[in-house]
Scaffold this active site. Sequence first.
Site, short mmCIF file in Angstrom:
data_model
loop_
_atom_site.label_atom_id
_atom_site.label_comp_id
_atom_site.label_asym_id
_atom_site.label_seq_id
_atom_site.Cartn_x
_atom_site.Cartn_y
_atom_site.Cartn_z
N ASP A 10 23.88 -68.51 127.66
CA ASP A 10 24.29 -68.78 129.10
C ASP A 10 22.98 -69.00 129.93
O ASP A 10 21.97 -69.26 129.38
CB ASP A 10 25.52 -68.00 129.46
N TYR B 125 22.94 -69.03 139.88
CA TYR B 125 23.54 -70.38 140.45
C TYR B 125 22.52 -70.75 141.72
O TYR B 125 22.64 -71.92 141.69
CB TYR B 125 24.93 -70.03 140.93
N HIS C 38 32.18 -71.66 125.10
CA HIS C 38 31.09 -71.33 125.58
C HIS C 38 30.89 -69.72 125.33
O HIS C 38 29.65 -69.36 125.24
CB HIS C 38 31.30 -71.39 127.28
#
Length: 354
Positions: free
Chosen positions: A147, A272, A332
């Site tokens: 990730d 983010y 994922h």
Amino acid sequence: MMGSMRFHGLVRFFGLEAPPPDFISILSSRVFLLSSNHRKFQQEMEKIEHSYLNIRGLRIHIAHIGKEELGTVVFLHGFPEIWYSWRHQMIAVAEAGFRAIAPDLRGYGLSDQPPEPESTTWEDLVADLLGILDSLSIPKAFMVGKDFGAKPAYEFAVYHPDRVSGVITLGVPFAPIGFSFDAIPKGFYITRWREPGRPEADFGRFDAKRVVRTIYILFSRSELPIAEETQEIMDLADLSTPLPSWFAEEDLAAYAALYEKSGFRFPLHMPYRTLHLGINNADPKVHVPALLVFGEKDYVLKFPGMEDYIRSGTVKRFVPDLEIIFMPEGSHFVQEQFPDQVNELIIKFLKNHI
């Protein structure tokens, strides 16, 4: 560096110096589960040691196991993960003759929060990695990132190629050019989580366990998490939605306990609200051997341009010595979903590039 610490019993298993009161029930359930079904895995997990390193003014927690006979492997987690997400891989590479190190990145898990979280950059994560290697007198290591952990893994290889034996990433390629989300509806989770205050209010309706539970469910699907205009991201799954079959309630409890400690302020910033920041390098190429493992059912493949970027080979403009492997049923979270297969791929790569 503080001395290496072995914690007693299952307290050591979770890497806590002193468990909070609400952790007792978690430990009790874990004892029952492991004593009946997973004794060997429990015994292996108890071999994992935990230390704190003083890195650039912060106390960084690392989990580690293995004797470094063949080299060192540094595992970098994503979100909503912590060092624990690499439990299967750490044990496997240690048994294969490597030393495994999995830090809680700054602001996550048992590591310190930076004094000004919103000022943290990707360069800080790269500098932390260098500090970890220097603190442990490790001249060179393999980097394994999952990730957003893929970004510091690759950027470390760009800035410090002499300290990297190879790079493995799961679910995210090296993409210094970045991807645009303009074509995705505004309810897209990344767009929502960049809005100041909105995700804080969304997450704040629930405890840490419910937040981690919902995100694990959403991120294990093959579709992009997108909310309607009147919805929030946390509304996309409720308590009636089952966890993925490979993710136990006891694992969720372990994650939740550590996010109760760290909170979500820093994770919303990193990654983010910093994804738009590119690598500050005129020639952002990775010149060490690399492996990219992607689940065919990973929702990240639905990012605009992502699948073509990988399958067309465009990614190899930036990572020339790259091997790409797709896992047909992989989500994922391939390292937790299919640990044996992922372990085999990782160990094969490591041994081919010692």
